[in-house]
Design a protein around this motif. Structure first.
Motif, PDB file in Angstrom:
ATOM      1  N   GLN A 447      17.793 -22.950  -8.219  1.00 13.52           N
ATOM      2  CA  GLN A 447      19.025 -22.185  -8.405  1.00 13.52           C
ATOM      3  C   GLN A 447      19.236 -21.794  -9.856  1.00 13.52           C
ATOM      4  OE1 GLN A 447      22.275 -24.558  -6.872  1.00 13.52           O
ATOM      5  NE2 GLN A 447      22.412 -23.345  -5.002  1.00 13.52           N
ATOM      6  N   LEU A 448      19.027 -22.756 -10.763  1.00 18.42           N
ATOM      7  CA  LEU A 448      19.390 -22.568 -12.166  1.00 18.42           C
ATOM      8  C   LEU A 448      18.270 -21.995 -13.015  1.00 18.42           C
ATOM      9  CD1 LEU A 448      21.410 -25.871 -12.800  1.00 18.42           C
ATOM     10  CD2 LEU A 448      22.303 -23.582 -12.318  1.00 18.42           C
ATOM     11  N   GLY A 449      17.019 -22.139 -12.569  1.00 20.12           N
ATOM     12  CA  GLY A 449      15.900 -21.623 -13.356  1.00 20.12           C
ATOM     13  C   GLY A 449      15.821 -22.260 -14.724  1.00 20.12           C
ATOM     14  N   ASP A 450      15.750 -21.443 -15.773  1.00 22.08           N
ATOM     15  CA  ASP A 450      15.617 -21.964 -17.144  1.00 22.08           C
ATOM     16  C   ASP A 450      16.854 -22.716 -17.615  1.00 22.08           C
ATOM     17  OD1 ASP A 450      13.122 -20.844 -17.251  1.00 22.08           O
ATOM     18  OD2 ASP A 450      13.757 -19.034 -18.324  1.00 22.08           O
ATOM     19  N   LYS A 451      17.960 -22.574 -16.925  1.00 24.81           N
ATOM     20  CA  LYS A 451      19.182 -23.277 -17.317  1.00 24.81           C
ATOM     21  C   LYS A 451      19.227 -24.715 -16.800  1.00 24.81           C
ATOM     22  CE  LYS A 451      22.019 -19.068 -17.519  1.00 24.81           C
ATOM     23  NZ  LYS A 451      23.211 -18.377 -16.949  1.00 24.81           N
ATOM     24  N   PHE A 452      18.259 -25.066 -15.953  1.00 31.48           N
ATOM     25  CA  PHE A 452      18.248 -26.426 -15.394  1.00 31.48           C
ATOM     26  C   PHE A 452      17.919 -27.444 -16.476  1.00 31.48           C
ATOM     27  CE2 PHE A 452      15.952 -30.078 -13.682  1.00 31.48           C
ATOM     28  CZ  PHE A 452      16.818 -30.524 -12.690  1.00 31.48           C
ATOM     29  N   LYS A 453      18.693 -28.505 -16.539  1.00 27.04           N
ATOM     30  CA  LYS A 453      18.441 -29.604 -17.470  1.00 27.04           C
ATOM     31  C   LYS A 453      18.597 -30.924 -16.708  1.00 27.04           C
ATOM     32  CE  LYS A 453      19.924 -27.429 -21.841  1.00 27.04           C
ATOM     33  NZ  LYS A 453      19.145 -26.268 -21.500  1.00 27.04           N
ATOM     34  N   LEU A 454      17.636 -31.824 -16.915  1.00 24.20           N
ATOM     35  CA  LEU A 454      17.670 -33.105 -16.208  1.00 24.20           C
ATOM     36  C   LEU A 454      18.973 -33.849 -16.469  1.00 24.20           C
ATOM     37  CD1 LEU A 454      14.158 -34.828 -16.459  1.00 24.20           C
ATOM     38  CD2 LEU A 454      15.425 -34.262 -14.386  1.00 24.20           C
ATOM     39  N   LYS A 455      19.381 -33.907 -17.717  1.00 22.76           N
ATOM     40  CA  LYS A 455      20.574 -34.662 -18.074  1.00 22.76           C
ATOM     41  C   LYS A 455      21.794 -34.129 -17.335  1.00 22.76           C
ATOM     42  CE  LYS A 455      22.000 -34.617 -22.424  1.00 22.76           C
ATOM     43  NZ  LYS A 455      22.079 -34.997 -23.861  1.00 22.76           N
ATOM     44  N   ASP A 456      21.899 -32.816 -17.233  1.00 21.04           N
ATOM     45  CA  ASP A 456      23.031 -32.219 -16.526  1.00 21.04           C
ATOM     46  C   ASP A 456      22.952 -32.512 -15.029  1.00 21.04           C
ATOM     47  OD1 ASP A 456      23.857 -31.214 -18.934  1.00 21.04           O
ATOM     48  OD2 ASP A 456      23.091 -29.188 -18.582  1.00 21.04           O
ATOM     49  N   PHE A 457      21.740 -32.470 -14.494  1.00 18.53           N
ATOM     50  CA  PHE A 457      21.565 -32.720 -13.063  1.00 18.53           C
ATOM     51  C   PHE A 457      22.053 -34.118 -12.693  1.00 18.53           C
ATOM     52  CE2 PHE A 457      18.979 -34.669  -9.721  1.00 18.53           C
ATOM     53  CZ  PHE A 457      19.242 -33.827  -8.656  1.00 18.53           C
ATOM     54  N   PHE A 458      21.583 -35.130 -13.431  1.00 18.58           N
ATOM     55  CA  PHE A 458      21.974 -36.501 -13.109  1.00 18.58           C
ATOM     56  C   PHE A 458      23.457 -36.749 -13.380  1.00 18.58           C
ATOM     57  CE2 PHE A 458      17.320 -37.379 -13.865  1.00 18.58           C
ATOM     58  CZ  PHE A 458      17.033 -37.642 -12.527  1.00 18.58           C
ATOM     59  N   GLU A 459      23.979 -36.122 -14.422  1.00 22.02           N
ATOM     60  CA  GLU A 459      25.398 -36.285 -14.722  1.00 22.02           C
ATOM     61  C   GLU A 459      26.256 -35.666 -13.609  1.00 22.02           C
ATOM     62  OE1 GLU A 459      28.639 -37.581 -17.241  1.00 22.02           O
ATOM     63  OE2 GLU A 459      26.545 -38.154 -16.909  1.00 22.02           O
ATOM     64  N   ASP A 460      25.862 -34.495 -13.142  1.00 23.52           N
ATOM     65  CA  ASP A 460      26.604 -33.852 -12.048  1.00 23.52           C
ATOM     66  C   ASP A 460      26.540 -34.706 -10.782  1.00 23.52           C
ATOM     67  OD1 ASP A 460      27.221 -31.760 -13.712  1.00 23.52           O
ATOM     68  OD2 ASP A 460      25.721 -30.379 -12.888  1.00 23.52           O
ATOM     69  N   MET A 461      25.354 -35.214 -10.483  1.00 17.49           N
ATOM     70  CA  MET A 461      25.188 -36.036  -9.281  1.00 17.49           C
ATOM     71  C   MET A 461      26.031 -37.306  -9.381  1.00 17.49           C
ATOM     72  SD  MET A 461      21.684 -37.457  -7.513  1.00 17.49           S
ATOM     73  CE  MET A 461      21.371 -38.662  -8.811  1.00 17.49           C
ATOM     74  N   ASP A 462      26.005 -37.961 -10.542  1.00 17.40           N
ATOM     75  CA  ASP A 462      26.780 -39.188 -10.727  1.00 17.40           C
ATOM     76  C   ASP A 462      28.279 -38.920 -10.642  1.00 17.40           C
ATOM     77  OD1 ASP A 462      24.461 -40.626 -11.018  1.00 17.40           O
ATOM     78  OD2 ASP A 462      24.551 -40.730 -13.198  1.00 17.40           O
ATOM     79  N   ASN A 463      28.712 -37.788 -11.172  1.00 17.85           N
ATOM     80  CA  ASN A 463      30.140 -37.452 -11.142  1.00 17.85           C
ATOM     81  C   ASN A 463      30.655 -37.233  -9.719  1.00 17.85           C
ATOM     82  OD1 ASN A 463      30.683 -37.588 -13.893  1.00 17.85           O
ATOM     83  ND2 ASN A 463      30.146 -35.459 -14.267  1.00 17.85           N
ATOM     84  N   ILE A 464      29.793 -36.780  -8.834  1.00 13.44           N
ATOM     85  CA  ILE A 464      30.205 -36.526  -7.452  1.00 13.44           C
ATOM     86  C   ILE A 464      30.472 -37.836  -6.717  1.00 13.44           C
ATOM     87  CG2 ILE A 464      29.374 -35.650  -5.223  1.00 13.44           C
ATOM     88  CD1 ILE A 464      28.094 -33.331  -6.836  1.00 13.44           C
ATOM     89  N   GLY A 465      29.769 -38.891  -7.092  1.00 15.92           N
ATOM     90  CA  GLY A 465      30.073 -40.202  -6.535  1.00 15.92           C
ATOM     91  C   GLY A 465      28.978 -40.762  -5.655  1.00 15.92           C
TER      92      GLY A 465
END
Length: 489
Positions: A447-465
């Motif tokens: 979805q994000l292509g070059d904007k994808f960042k691992l740190k953001d991915f895990f942070e978003d996942m953790d924030n969801i619960g």
């Protein structure tokens, strides 16, 4: 009691009917996710009453004493509602704590008396396996008795009575075990319904078998290739003393956290280091090390990576979710695909990201652990389908764990297979949850292509619960097809 359960089931049906009338059109995705969590929890209670019936089939359900904290949001497997979290007490008891513990201990005897009435099931292997849990309770109560010799008469009397009741319960269970002849697995159809409608995993029994067979083969193949790659390197040497173990453990934590920070994999938080240090475990002589302690004595990062669990628990306390539905552990272990899937998946993710580049032999241990989890998950699937006995499931688990690291003579083996027989879907959640997280990462990256960042991915996942990965996926990507597939079935 039977009458109480029937009354609760009737009330549950009324609540389910009310829930079904709610129109979620126009709701935000997070609110619709909460709706499906509530729905899944109701399915969990319904399944417990209709099929699992631990209060009827499972003597281990009546274990009251717990001496350790689970590394997951709640206890793994079914527990009664009067569990005594002994690990929460400091056994230099103040007056208030002593009175509270005495009050809790006094619940053991009447609960056991109720168990004798309730336990009318014919699940042979659950029955025999559960005797071990109750024996452990007797041993833990005797240990508590020794540690509270200086406390008041009320507490000592309560413990004495609890020991007598527990011993008598063990004797009764052993006597009754001769009459138990029935299967303990719930069967493929029930397993699939539970997997989909309670745990929100969009798979069937057959699909889980296929995926775990694939991961078992991949783990063994990867291990052999890793061994070939590392053939010129000296073998790993395990810590051989308490001092060496402690030093290596703390150095591993620093190395791990620095790696995650430098590689921008996770947001660094203050609780991360202290939590890992608290759970590094003790030095254990070689002959007494179980599977996971064997790995940690070579390199504690092999399990520090799985201890994403402890970070999850710390996050729930430090950064509680704004939704009251997600602020506390979901009922019926509905969190397992996310909690166990991410913890298991992260072991391999950091391997590929380079955590062990300076000591490649440790990579071999990661593949051994993956093989072990796939083997034990397959054993649990066969046991629930009543294709294999518990003994055959354990033998399979041992046979397919590399290097003889899973041993019959250490209690971890029996504990794991019994737990997964008691809790359908849990033994496979390490692997299937990992696969769901990997699929989510692939989809989000696409979805994000070059904007994808691992740190953001895990942070978003953790924030969801700590909720099912299928629901996390819906909230992160907007794609609800897994949830829609489950609801339609």
């Amino acid at each position: 009691r039977k009458e109480t359960i029937a009354k609760r089931h009737s009330t549950l049906k009324q609540l389910q009917a009310r829930l079904a009338t709610i129109d979620t059109t126009g709701w935000t995705i997070p609110h619709r996710v909460d709706f499906h969590i509530i729905e899944a929890e109701m399915h969990g209670m319904d399944f417990n009453i209709r099929v699992l019936q631990p209060w009827v089939r499972d003597p281990a359900y009546y274990q009251s004493i717990w001496t350790y904290q689970s590394d997951t949001p709640d206890h793994e497997g079914p527990t009664n509602h009067a569990v005594i979290e002994l690990w929460q007490y400091v056994l230099q008891l103040d007056i208030a704590s002593e009175k509270n513990l005495e009050k809790e201990i006094k619940t053991i005897s009447p609960l056991i008396e109720q168990a004798r009435i309730n336990l009318t099931g014919n699940a042979k292997e659950l029955w025999i396996g559960g005797i071990i849990n109750i024996r452990d309770q007797a041993a833990n109560l005797r240990s508590l008795q020794d540690q509270t010799q200086k406390n008041g008469r009320g507490l000592k009397k309560a413990i004495k009575k609890a020991i007598e009741s527990t011993d008598a319960f063990v004797a009764w269970l052993e006597k009754e075990s001769a009459n138990k002849t029935g299967p303990s697995g719930i069967g493929k159809e029930h397993y699939t319904w539970h997997l989909r409608h309670v745990h929100m995993v969009p798979m069937s029994w057959e699909e889980e078998v296929y995926l775990l067979e694939r991961e078992l083969a991949r783990a063994h193949t990867s291990l052999r290739l890793e061994e070939q790659r590392n053939a010129h390197l000296p073998p790993l040497v395990a810590a051989s003393s308490k001092e060496e173990y402690d030093q290596r453990a703390m150095e591993s934590i620093d190395r791990y956290l620095n790696f995650l920070d430098k590689k921008e994999i996770l947001v660094k938080r203050d609780y991360m280091g202290p939590v890992l240090a608290e759970h590094k475990g003790p030095y254990i002589p070689e002959e007494k090390r179980n599977f996971f302690r064997k790995a940690m004595h070579y390199d504690t990062n092999t399990l520090n990576t799985h201890f994403y669990h402890w970070w999850d628990l710390a996050r729930m306390e430090v950064l509680p979710h704004e939704s009251p539905v997600r602020r506390y552990p979901l009922l019926y272990n509905i969190w397992d695909s996310r909690a166990e899937g991410q913890a298991t998946g992260f072991e391999e993710m950091v391997l590929h990201a380079g955590l062990y580049d300076d000591n490649p032999r440790v990579r071999e241990i990661v593949w051994i652990m993956l093989a072990q989890r796939a083997a034990r998950g397959l054993g649990s699937l066969y046991a629930h389908a009543n294709i294999k006995t518990m003994k055959e499931a354990r033998d399979f688990h041992v046979k397919w764990t590399p290097r003889g690291w899973m041993r019959e003579d250490l209690d971890l083996l029996g504990f794991e297979q019994l737990l997964y027989l008691r809790q359908p879907g849990y033994g496979t959640s390490y692997i299937t949850g990992k696969i769901l997280v990997e699929q989510l990462m692939a989809e989000r990256s696409n979805q994000l292509g070059d904007k994808f960042k691992l740190k953001d991915f895990f942070e978003d996942m953790d924030n969801i619960g700590l909720i099912p990965v299928s629901l996390i996926r819906w909230e992160m990507t907007g794609n609800a097809d897994h949830v829609e597939e489950i609801v339609k079935q």
